[in-house]
Design a protein around this motif. Structure first.
Motif, PDB file in Angstrom:
ATOM      1  N   LYS A 175       0.724  -1.228   0.100  1.00 52.39           N
ATOM      2  CA  LYS A 175      -0.024  -0.029   0.072  1.00 52.39           C
ATOM      3  C   LYS A 175       0.817   1.436  -0.122  1.00 52.39           C
ATOM      4  O   LYS A 175       0.531   2.499  -0.545  1.00 52.39           O
ATOM      5  CB  LYS A 175      -1.147  -0.029   1.367  1.00 52.39           C
ATOM      6  CG  LYS A 175      -2.179  -0.777   1.143  1.00 52.39           C
ATOM      7  CD  LYS A 175      -3.230  -0.611   2.189  1.00 52.39           C
ATOM      8  CE  LYS A 175      -4.622  -1.233   1.905  1.00 52.39           C
ATOM      9  NZ  LYS A 175      -3.960  -2.844   2.287  1.00 52.39           N
ATOM     10  N   ASP A 176       1.758   1.091   0.621  1.00 56.31           N
ATOM     11  CA  ASP A 176       2.783   2.440   0.584  1.00 56.31           C
ATOM     12  C   ASP A 176       3.810   2.446  -0.283  1.00 56.31           C
ATOM     13  O   ASP A 176       4.720   3.410  -0.533  1.00 56.31           O
ATOM     14  CB  ASP A 176       3.566   2.438   1.981  1.00 56.31           C
ATOM     15  CG  ASP A 176       4.696   1.353   1.890  1.00 56.31           C
ATOM     16  OD1 ASP A 176       4.637   0.325   1.151  1.00 56.31           O
ATOM     17  OD2 ASP A 176       5.505   1.135   2.897  1.00 56.31           O
ATOM     18  N   HIS A 177       3.368   1.620  -1.696  1.00 52.89           N
ATOM     19  CA  HIS A 177       4.252   1.875  -2.650  1.00 52.89           C
ATOM     20  C   HIS A 177       5.756   1.246  -2.897  1.00 52.89           C
ATOM     21  O   HIS A 177       6.409   1.495  -3.578  1.00 52.89           O
ATOM     22  CB  HIS A 177       4.271   3.289  -3.351  1.00 52.89           C
ATOM     23  CG  HIS A 177       3.446   3.335  -4.490  1.00 52.89           C
ATOM     24  ND1 HIS A 177       2.012   3.202  -4.440  1.00 52.89           N
ATOM     25  CD2 HIS A 177       3.333   3.675  -5.740  1.00 52.89           C
ATOM     26  CE1 HIS A 177       1.659   3.253  -5.611  1.00 52.89           C
ATOM     27  NE2 HIS A 177       2.170   3.580  -6.318  1.00 52.89           N
ATOM     28  N   THR A 178       6.164   0.638  -1.653  1.00 48.64           N
ATOM     29  CA  THR A 178       7.250  -0.232  -1.785  1.00 48.64           C
ATOM     30  C   THR A 178       7.101  -1.529  -2.369  1.00 48.64           C
ATOM     31  O   THR A 178       5.686  -1.837  -2.543  1.00 48.64           O
ATOM     32  CB  THR A 178       7.636  -0.565  -0.421  1.00 48.64           C
ATOM     33  OG1 THR A 178       6.717  -1.260   0.504  1.00 48.64           O
ATOM     34  CG2 THR A 178       8.208   0.880   0.447  1.00 48.64           C
ATOM     35  N   VAL A 179       7.940  -2.335  -2.686  1.00 48.17           N
ATOM     36  CA  VAL A 179       7.704  -3.503  -3.506  1.00 48.17           C
ATOM     37  C   VAL A 179       8.334  -4.962  -2.643  1.00 48.17           C
ATOM     38  O   VAL A 179       9.417  -4.508  -2.156  1.00 48.17           O
ATOM     39  CB  VAL A 179       8.343  -3.570  -4.883  1.00 48.17           C
ATOM     40  CG1 VAL A 179       8.305  -4.732  -5.585  1.00 48.17           C
ATOM     41  CG2 VAL A 179       7.908  -2.477  -5.634  1.00 48.17           C
ATOM     42  N   THR A 180       7.396  -5.868  -2.475  1.00 47.60           N
ATOM     43  CA  THR A 180       8.048  -6.926  -1.750  1.00 47.60           C
ATOM     44  C   THR A 180       8.151  -8.090  -2.881  1.00 47.60           C
ATOM     45  O   THR A 180       7.298  -8.374  -3.675  1.00 47.60           O
ATOM     46  CB  THR A 180       7.280  -7.376  -0.826  1.00 47.60           C
ATOM     47  OG1 THR A 180       6.771  -6.408   0.104  1.00 47.60           O
ATOM     48  CG2 THR A 180       7.766  -8.662   0.159  1.00 47.60           C
ATOM     49  N   ILE A 181       9.278  -8.712  -2.668  1.00 44.63           N
ATOM     50  CA  ILE A 181       9.343  -9.906  -3.538  1.00 44.63           C
ATOM     51  C   ILE A 181       9.686 -11.085  -2.871  1.00 44.63           C
ATOM     52  O   ILE A 181      10.466 -11.422  -1.921  1.00 44.63           O
ATOM     53  CB  ILE A 181      10.778  -9.850  -4.460  1.00 44.63           C
ATOM     54  CG1 ILE A 181      11.092  -8.623  -5.321  1.00 44.63           C
ATOM     55  CG2 ILE A 181      10.841 -11.040  -5.507  1.00 44.63           C
ATOM     56  CD1 ILE A 181      10.231  -8.276  -6.460  1.00 44.63           C
ATOM     57  N   THR A 182       8.455 -12.032  -2.909  1.00 43.37           N
ATOM     58  CA  THR A 182       8.386 -13.421  -2.129  1.00 43.37           C
ATOM     59  C   THR A 182       8.805 -14.478  -3.145  1.00 43.37           C
ATOM     60  O   THR A 182       8.429 -14.653  -4.357  1.00 43.37           O
ATOM     61  CB  THR A 182       7.130 -13.415  -1.636  1.00 43.37           C
ATOM     62  OG1 THR A 182       6.779 -12.340  -0.905  1.00 43.37           O
ATOM     63  CG2 THR A 182       7.277 -14.556  -0.453  1.00 43.37           C
ATOM     64  N   PHE A 183       9.373 -15.439  -2.601  1.00 45.91           N
ATOM     65  CA  PHE A 183       9.881 -16.825  -3.433  1.00 45.91           C
ATOM     66  C   PHE A 183       9.096 -17.749  -2.770  1.00 45.91           C
ATOM     67  O   PHE A 183       8.723 -17.949  -1.723  1.00 45.91           O
ATOM     68  CB  PHE A 183      11.405 -16.950  -3.341  1.00 45.91           C
ATOM     69  CG  PHE A 183      12.051 -15.787  -3.716  1.00 45.91           C
ATOM     70  CD1 PHE A 183      12.287 -15.805  -5.265  1.00 45.91           C
ATOM     71  CD2 PHE A 183      12.556 -14.787  -3.210  1.00 45.91           C
ATOM     72  CE1 PHE A 183      13.173 -14.841  -5.856  1.00 45.91           C
ATOM     73  CE2 PHE A 183      13.294 -13.844  -3.718  1.00 45.91           C
ATOM     74  CZ  PHE A 183      13.751 -13.898  -5.060  1.00 45.91           C
ATOM     75  N   TYR A 184       8.682 -18.733  -3.796  1.00 44.35           N
ATOM     76  CA  TYR A 184       7.903 -19.795  -3.464  1.00 44.35           C
ATOM     77  C   TYR A 184       8.296 -21.251  -4.302  1.00 44.35           C
ATOM     78  O   TYR A 184       9.141 -21.029  -5.407  1.00 44.35           O
ATOM     79  CB  TYR A 184       6.469 -19.587  -4.060  1.00 44.35           C
ATOM     80  CG  TYR A 184       5.797 -18.490  -3.608  1.00 44.35           C
ATOM     81  CD1 TYR A 184       5.027 -18.739  -2.296  1.00 44.35           C
ATOM     82  CD2 TYR A 184       5.942 -17.071  -3.987  1.00 44.35           C
ATOM     83  CE1 TYR A 184       4.455 -17.363  -1.493  1.00 44.35           C
ATOM     84  CE2 TYR A 184       5.202 -16.028  -3.609  1.00 44.35           C
ATOM     85  CZ  TYR A 184       4.515 -16.110  -2.282  1.00 44.35           C
ATOM     86  OH  TYR A 184       3.952 -15.128  -1.597  1.00 44.35           O
ATOM     87  N   ASP A 185       8.302 -22.188  -3.858  1.00 44.02           N
ATOM     88  CA  ASP A 185       8.541 -23.632  -4.483  1.00 44.02           C
ATOM     89  C   ASP A 185       7.293 -23.984  -5.397  1.00 44.02           C
ATOM     90  O   ASP A 185       6.205 -23.009  -5.567  1.00 44.02           O
ATOM     91  CB  ASP A 185       8.522 -24.740  -3.486  1.00 44.02           C
ATOM     92  CG  ASP A 185       7.588 -25.075  -2.728  1.00 44.02           C
ATOM     93  OD1 ASP A 185       6.361 -24.869  -2.955  1.00 44.02           O
ATOM     94  OD2 ASP A 185       7.930 -25.701  -1.407  1.00 44.02           O
ATOM     95  N   ALA A 186       7.391 -25.023  -5.767  1.00 42.04           N
ATOM     96  CA  ALA A 186       6.529 -25.496  -7.106  1.00 42.04           C
ATOM     97  C   ALA A 186       5.145 -25.501  -6.603  1.00 42.04           C
ATOM     98  O   ALA A 186       4.124 -25.317  -7.137  1.00 42.04           O
ATOM     99  CB  ALA A 186       6.873 -26.894  -7.745  1.00 42.04           C
ATOM    100  N   ALA A 187       4.941 -26.104  -4.981  1.00 39.63           N
ATOM    101  CA  ALA A 187       3.607 -26.027  -4.518  1.00 39.63           C
ATOM    102  C   ALA A 187       3.172 -24.644  -4.042  1.00 39.63           C
ATOM    103  O   ALA A 187       2.212 -24.549  -3.257  1.00 39.63           O
ATOM    104  CB  ALA A 187       3.530 -27.044  -3.515  1.00 39.63           C
ATOM    105  N   LEU A 188       3.917 -23.578  -4.436  1.00 36.49           N
ATOM    106  CA  LEU A 188       3.556 -22.285  -3.831  1.00 36.49           C
ATOM    107  C   LEU A 188       3.721 -21.994  -2.177  1.00 36.49           C
ATOM    108  O   LEU A 188       2.801 -21.491  -1.729  1.00 36.49           O
ATOM    109  CB  LEU A 188       2.160 -21.908  -4.387  1.00 36.49           C
ATOM    110  CG  LEU A 188       2.103 -21.401  -6.026  1.00 36.49           C
ATOM    111  CD1 LEU A 188       0.752 -20.857  -6.263  1.00 36.49           C
ATOM    112  CD2 LEU A 188       2.927 -20.324  -6.323  1.00 36.49           C
ATOM    113  N   LYS A 189       4.565 -22.749  -1.766  1.00 37.14           N
ATOM    114  CA  LYS A 189       4.734 -22.773  -0.413  1.00 37.14           C
ATOM    115  C   LYS A 189       6.051 -21.678  -0.421  1.00 37.14           C
ATOM    116  O   LYS A 189       7.118 -21.875  -0.986  1.00 37.14           O
ATOM    117  CB  LYS A 189       5.496 -23.992   0.061  1.00 37.14           C
ATOM    118  CG  LYS A 189       4.451 -25.014   0.554  1.00 37.14           C
ATOM    119  CD  LYS A 189       4.542 -25.512   2.078  1.00 37.14           C
ATOM    120  CE  LYS A 189       3.385 -26.579   2.227  1.00 37.14           C
ATOM    121  NZ  LYS A 189       3.349 -27.625   1.750  1.00 37.14           N
TER     122      LYS A 189
END
Ligand SMILES: [Zn+2]
Length: 148
Positions: free
Chosen positions: A51-65
């Protein structure tokens, strides 16, 4: 407009039409946080605008964990109308967070440059940062999974 430009434009329109047809066949996978999953990343990387216009990059495995960020590094180039801005990221817990905010508003193109490791070739993802909510999937347009 000369003839060659007209032909190029026509070719572009046809390509876009073909791409649209192909995209309709396969629904894009959804980013668990509501962000955009970047294609062909391993582990999968999700680009999400807070919401504050920062960006978060999150990583997931094939099962989206969710999996913790390892050696990946990310840079985002925002091509806002008045000013091009490069946004750097830093590790924060298991994710990468931007050190600065994206330019206000939206509707400009962003280029996400992701490097799997220091030696890896960067992968570039270019898309329009449209922050409006899609009427179909109720996600932000940049992360829309409808392909209408
Ligand atoms: Zn949608």
């Amino acid at each position: 407009m000369n003839t060659s430009i007209k032909l190029l434009t026509l070719a572009g329109v046809l390509c876009a039409a073909l791409l649209t047809v192909n995209a309709a066949d396969q629904k894009a996978p959804e980013g668990p946080k509501g962000g955009r999953l970047l294609e062909k990343t391993e582990p999968k990387a999700e680009f999400f605008v807070e919401k504050d216009h920062t960006v978060t990059i999150t990583f997931y495995d094939a099962a989206l964990k969710p999996v913790a960020v390892a050696a990946q590094t990310v840079t985002v180039i925002a091509e806002a109308k008045d000013a091009k801005k490069t946004v750097e990221f830093e590790k924060k817990g298991d994710v990468l967070v931007s050190k600065s905010k994206l330019p206000a508003g939206g509707g400009y193109n962003v280029i996400v440059q992701l490097k799997a490791s220091a030696e890896a070739r960067p992968q570039n993802f270019r898309f329009e940062l449209d922050l409006h909510t899609c009427g179909g999937c109720k996600r932000a347009e940049y992360a829309c999974t409808c392909h209408e």
